[in-house]
Enzyme design. Structure first.
Site, mmCIF file in Angstrom:
data_model
loop_
_atom_site.group_PDB
_atom_site.id
_atom_site.type_symbol
_atom_site.label_atom_id
_atom_site.label_comp_id
_atom_site.label_asym_id
_atom_site.label_seq_id
_atom_site.Cartn_x
_atom_site.Cartn_y
_atom_site.Cartn_z
ATOM 1 N N SER A 86 0.907 -1.527 0.035
ATOM 2 C CA SER A 86 -0.026 0.022 -0.167
ATOM 3 C C SER A 86 1.153 1.402 0.168
ATOM 4 C CB SER A 86 -0.873 -0.075 1.648
ATOM 5 O OG SER A 86 -2.196 1.395 1.107
ATOM 6 N N ASP B 131 -10.418 -4.372 -4.883
ATOM 7 C CA ASP B 131 -9.346 -3.412 -3.951
ATOM 8 C C ASP B 131 -10.003 -2.399 -3.449
ATOM 9 O OD1 ASP B 131 -7.990 -1.332 -2.334
ATOM 10 O OD2 ASP B 131 -5.824 -2.595 -2.714
ATOM 11 N N HIS C 252 -8.362 -4.833 -0.411
ATOM 12 C CA HIS C 252 -6.312 -4.414 0.315
ATOM 13 C C HIS C 252 -5.928 -5.459 0.911
ATOM 14 C CE1 HIS C 252 -3.886 -1.497 -0.299
ATOM 15 N NE2 HIS C 252 -4.221 -1.119 1.017
#
Length: 226
Positions: free
Chosen positions: A119, A172, A203
């Site tokens: 991320s 996601d 995610h």
């Protein structure tokens, strides 16, 4: 002002490591977040790797109402593809460079270092890795995106021999799949060797992705020939 290496967790898969993986966590997490992944990667026992999991500094994050949490840079807008915190990104890139320099001083050259992240950490891994003046063994970006895309001209010529692994979940809701796909396309168009993977997840990471990462790391950090 003196420079200090980020606090971090260190795991060595065997004595006298000959390679290093520096793994950057996501927003609001810390170095412990990906610590459990090491035994799940299925790395061969003959490969001695030092895993470094640094802790990002705590800072107010605008998108979360100014709440103070571990972060590599501030996020000000829901659209992660625009308006990036360049000052925060630059400061974190400098901290990551210090971790790489620390490994160089331990005898691990850039050619035996992989920079990985998830991320926000993936975004930083790409940003820092593509600006190295000595190519890395690889860059792993999981569920991430390209920071300051208008400054992609700052990618170094030396880094273009660095292979990349980019993985993203098709569902996601945090970093949209389209943003990850665009990132991969831009990096490939810039002349980099890229392994692009999509997974049926949100995610996060999944066991299939972890298996692929382990195979990819093994291929790039196989034991040095005697």
């Amino acid at each position: 002002m003196s420079r200090k290496v980020l606090p971090h967790i260190c795991i060595e898969t065997a004595p006298s490591p000959t390679a290093t993986v520096i793994w950057l966590h996501g927003l609001g997490a810390d170095g412990h977040d990906f610590e459990p992944i090491v035994p799940q990667l299925g790395l061969p026992q003959t490969t001695a790797i030092r895993f470094i999991f640094p802790h990002a500094p705590a800072m107010p994050v605008s998108i979360n109402g100014g709440y103070i949490m571990p972060a590599w840079y501030d996020i000000r807008k829901n659209d992660l593809g625009i308006a990036h915190d360049e000052a925060g990104i630059t400061a974190s890139a400098d901290s990551i460079a210090m971790l790489i320099e620390q490994e160089n001083m331990r005898g691990i050259p850039n050619s035996r270092i992989i920079l990985a992240g998830f991320s926000q950490g993936a975004a930083m891994a790409l940003h820092a890795g593509l600006r190295q003046t000595a190519p890395l063994a690889g860059i792993i970006a999981l569920s991430g995106y390209l920071l300051l895309p208008e400054k992609s001209h700052q990618f170094t010529a030396e880094s273009r021999t660095t292979p990349l692994f980019i993985g993203h979940g098709v569902d996601d809701p945090v970093v949209p799949f389209a943003l990850g796909d665009t990132t991969a396309r831009k990096i490939r168009a810039a002349g980099y060797r890229l392994d692009w993977h999509s997974y049926p997840m949100e995610h996060s990471v999944c066991m299939e992705e972890i298996r692929h990462i382990g195979q990819w790391i093994t291929a790039r950090l196989s034991p040095l020939k005697q």
